[in-house]
Scaffold this motif. Sequence first.
Motif, PDB file in Angstrom:
ATOM      1  N   GLN A  14       0.831  -1.207   0.000  1.00  0.00           N
ATOM      2  CA  GLN A  14       0.000   0.000   0.000  1.00  0.00           C
ATOM      3  C   GLN A  14       0.866   1.258   0.000  1.00  0.00           C
ATOM      4  O   GLN A  14       0.540   2.236  -0.671  1.00  0.00           O
ATOM      5  CB  GLN A  14      -0.931   0.003   1.215  1.00  0.00           C
ATOM      6  CG  GLN A  14      -2.066  -0.993   1.086  1.00  0.00           C
ATOM      7  CD  GLN A  14      -2.934  -1.019   2.330  1.00  0.00           C
ATOM      8  OE1 GLN A  14      -2.556  -0.507   3.374  1.00  0.00           O
ATOM      9  NE2 GLN A  14      -4.105  -1.645   2.213  1.00  0.00           N
ATOM     10  N   GLU A  15       1.961   1.233   0.743  1.00  0.00           N
ATOM     11  CA  GLU A  15       2.866   2.391   0.755  1.00  0.00           C
ATOM     12  C   GLU A  15       3.456   2.620  -0.628  1.00  0.00           C
ATOM     13  O   GLU A  15       3.569   3.761  -1.085  1.00  0.00           O
ATOM     14  CB  GLU A  15       4.003   2.167   1.762  1.00  0.00           C
ATOM     15  CG  GLU A  15       3.564   2.267   3.203  1.00  0.00           C
ATOM     16  CD  GLU A  15       4.676   1.875   4.176  1.00  0.00           C
ATOM     17  OE1 GLU A  15       5.824   1.660   3.742  1.00  0.00           O
ATOM     18  OE2 GLU A  15       4.380   1.783   5.378  1.00  0.00           O
ATOM     19  N   ARG A  16       3.829   1.554  -1.291  1.00  0.00           N
ATOM     20  CA  ARG A  16       4.416   1.702  -2.628  1.00  0.00           C
ATOM     21  C   ARG A  16       3.380   2.179  -3.635  1.00  0.00           C
ATOM     22  O   ARG A  16       3.693   2.988  -4.502  1.00  0.00           O
ATOM     23  CB  ARG A  16       5.059   0.399  -3.073  1.00  0.00           C
ATOM     24  CG  ARG A  16       6.299   0.108  -2.257  1.00  0.00           C
ATOM     25  CD  ARG A  16       7.056  -1.037  -2.824  1.00  0.00           C
ATOM     26  NE  ARG A  16       8.210  -1.304  -1.987  1.00  0.00           N
ATOM     27  CZ  ARG A  16       9.434  -1.348  -2.426  1.00  0.00           C
ATOM     28  NH1 ARG A  16       9.684  -1.164  -3.694  1.00  0.00           N
ATOM     29  NH2 ARG A  16      10.427  -1.608  -1.625  1.00  0.00           N
ATOM     30  N   VAL A  17       2.164   1.686  -3.521  1.00  0.00           N
ATOM     31  CA  VAL A  17       1.100   2.149  -4.423  1.00  0.00           C
ATOM     32  C   VAL A  17       0.856   3.638  -4.183  1.00  0.00           C
ATOM     33  O   VAL A  17       0.702   4.411  -5.138  1.00  0.00           O
ATOM     34  CB  VAL A  17      -0.189   1.323  -4.218  1.00  0.00           C
ATOM     35  CG1 VAL A  17      -1.369   1.968  -4.909  1.00  0.00           C
ATOM     36  CG2 VAL A  17       0.015  -0.104  -4.719  1.00  0.00           C
ATOM     37  N   ALA A  18       0.846   4.048  -2.919  1.00  0.00           N
ATOM     38  CA  ALA A  18       0.675   5.473  -2.599  1.00  0.00           C
ATOM     39  C   ALA A  18       1.835   6.281  -3.168  1.00  0.00           C
ATOM     40  O   ALA A  18       1.635   7.381  -3.688  1.00  0.00           O
ATOM     41  CB  ALA A  18       0.573   5.668  -1.082  1.00  0.00           C
ATOM     42  N   GLN A  22       1.755   9.388  -5.791  1.00  0.00           N
ATOM     43  CA  GLN A  22       2.413  10.678  -5.548  1.00  0.00           C
ATOM     44  C   GLN A  22       3.327  11.053  -6.701  1.00  0.00           C
ATOM     45  O   GLN A  22       3.346  12.209  -7.136  1.00  0.00           O
ATOM     46  CB  GLN A  22       3.234  10.620  -4.255  1.00  0.00           C
ATOM     47  CG  GLN A  22       2.416  10.590  -2.994  1.00  0.00           C
ATOM     48  CD  GLN A  22       3.284  10.380  -1.761  1.00  0.00           C
ATOM     49  OE1 GLN A  22       4.418   9.953  -1.858  1.00  0.00           O
ATOM     50  NE2 GLN A  22       2.727  10.684  -0.585  1.00  0.00           N
ATOM     51  N   LEU A  23       4.082  10.070  -7.198  1.00  0.00           N
ATOM     52  CA  LEU A  23       4.977  10.337  -8.328  1.00  0.00           C
ATOM     53  C   LEU A  23       4.174  10.756  -9.560  1.00  0.00           C
ATOM     54  O   LEU A  23       4.566  11.660 -10.294  1.00  0.00           O
ATOM     55  CB  LEU A  23       5.821   9.105  -8.646  1.00  0.00           C
ATOM     56  CG  LEU A  23       6.928   8.773  -7.648  1.00  0.00           C
ATOM     57  CD1 LEU A  23       7.557   7.426  -7.982  1.00  0.00           C
ATOM     58  CD2 LEU A  23       7.981   9.864  -7.646  1.00  0.00           C
ATOM     59  N   LYS A  24       3.060  10.100  -9.774  1.00  0.00           N
ATOM     60  CA  LYS A  24       2.205  10.425 -10.926  1.00  0.00           C
ATOM     61  C   LYS A  24       1.694  11.862 -10.818  1.00  0.00           C
ATOM     62  O   LYS A  24       1.737  12.614 -11.787  1.00  0.00           O
ATOM     63  CB  LYS A  24       1.045   9.435 -10.990  1.00  0.00           C
ATOM     64  CG  LYS A  24       0.123   9.646 -12.148  1.00  0.00           C
ATOM     65  CD  LYS A  24      -1.004   8.627 -12.126  1.00  0.00           C
ATOM     66  CE  LYS A  24      -2.027   8.945 -13.181  1.00  0.00           C
ATOM     67  NZ  LYS A  24      -3.199   8.069 -13.090  1.00  0.00           N
ATOM     68  N   GLU A  25       1.225  12.242  -9.619  1.00  0.00           N
ATOM     69  CA  GLU A  25       0.725  13.600  -9.420  1.00  0.00           C
ATOM     70  C   GLU A  25       1.842  14.627  -9.575  1.00  0.00           C
ATOM     71  O   GLU A  25       1.641  15.679 -10.186  1.00  0.00           O
ATOM     72  CB  GLU A  25       0.063  13.713  -8.041  1.00  0.00           C
ATOM     73  CG  GLU A  25      -1.237  12.945  -7.941  1.00  0.00           C
ATOM     74  CD  GLU A  25      -1.777  12.851  -6.522  1.00  0.00           C
ATOM     75  OE1 GLU A  25      -1.183  13.459  -5.599  1.00  0.00           O
ATOM     76  OE2 GLU A  25      -2.791  12.157  -6.338  1.00  0.00           O
ATOM     77  N   ARG A 116       7.653   3.310 -14.266  1.00  0.00           N
ATOM     78  CA  ARG A 116       7.494   1.905 -14.650  1.00  0.00           C
ATOM     79  C   ARG A 116       8.330   1.008 -13.740  1.00  0.00           C
ATOM     80  O   ARG A 116       7.867  -0.036 -13.280  1.00  0.00           O
ATOM     81  CB  ARG A 116       7.900   1.709 -16.107  1.00  0.00           C
ATOM     82  CG  ARG A 116       7.668   0.290 -16.597  1.00  0.00           C
ATOM     83  CD  ARG A 116       8.029   0.131 -18.057  1.00  0.00           C
ATOM     84  NE  ARG A 116       7.100   0.876 -18.883  1.00  0.00           N
ATOM     85  CZ  ARG A 116       7.458   1.698 -19.858  1.00  0.00           C
ATOM     86  NH1 ARG A 116       8.731   1.893 -20.150  1.00  0.00           N
ATOM     87  NH2 ARG A 116       6.555   2.330 -20.563  1.00  0.00           N
ATOM     88  N   GLU A 117       9.568   1.433 -13.461  1.00  0.00           N
ATOM     89  CA  GLU A 117      10.426   0.639 -12.575  1.00  0.00           C
ATOM     90  C   GLU A 117       9.834   0.553 -11.174  1.00  0.00           C
ATOM     91  O   GLU A 117       9.848  -0.504 -10.551  1.00  0.00           O
ATOM     92  CB  GLU A 117      11.839   1.246 -12.516  1.00  0.00           C
ATOM     93  CG  GLU A 117      12.645   1.050 -13.775  1.00  0.00           C
ATOM     94  CD  GLU A 117      12.845  -0.413 -14.114  1.00  0.00           C
ATOM     95  OE1 GLU A 117      13.178  -1.216 -13.210  1.00  0.00           O
ATOM     96  OE2 GLU A 117      12.649  -0.765 -15.294  1.00  0.00           O
ATOM     97  N   GLU A 118       9.314   1.669 -10.684  1.00  0.00           N
ATOM     98  CA  GLU A 118       8.684   1.686  -9.362  1.00  0.00           C
ATOM     99  C   GLU A 118       7.466   0.762  -9.346  1.00  0.00           C
ATOM    100  O   GLU A 118       7.267  -0.011  -8.410  1.00  0.00           O
ATOM    101  CB  GLU A 118       8.275   3.116  -8.996  1.00  0.00           C
ATOM    102  CG  GLU A 118       7.661   3.251  -7.628  1.00  0.00           C
ATOM    103  CD  GLU A 118       8.660   3.287  -6.496  1.00  0.00           C
ATOM    104  OE1 GLU A 118       8.248   3.059  -5.357  1.00  0.00           O
ATOM    105  OE2 GLU A 118       9.850   3.533  -6.747  1.00  0.00           O
TER     106      GLU A 118
END
Length: 169
Positions: A14-18, A22-25, A116-118
């Motif tokens: 869940q932290e990684r999805v969040a 954040q990176l997308k925003e 993509r890597e993330e």
Amino acid sequence: MEAHITKENAEKVQERVARIQQLKEALMEESQLEYNKAEERRRQLKEDHGRLIQQEVEKMERDLAQENLPRDLLVLTRERQVLVLQIEALRAEAQQAEKDLQDQYDRHRAELHCLREESLQVFRVFRQVGEEQRKISEGRYRSVLLEAVQDAIYLSAQNQQLQAENKQL
């Protein structure tokens, strides 16, 4: 303990999805800022060229008022100079727009690669969590099955002993 491991891994996912969100925003905000800066540079370039062309037109009008050269020749010469300036201005604006587009494309491509890597890393962790949960469940089922077999063997031995005692009685 198994529930704690599962909960901890789920929290990591869940932290990684969040983090990805954040990176997308941040990418969207940065892209908008870069676009606005590039648009402002092109607008400024266009204004500068417009002023330069306007100055050349005004110079042509002044020269026409002062010169005693044949009017048609002077008009054609000055119009040619204005057209050359307009062409140069358009080329410079087009080059700036092309450079801005290429810079933005390169930035987006690099950021997309990082995103993509993330994402792949998150999916790897997710798969690892699933694999760990499967192993834990498999171990639990094996131990339950082993206990059931041991109980069956014990009960069978007890049953045989009871039957032997019954025959003696």
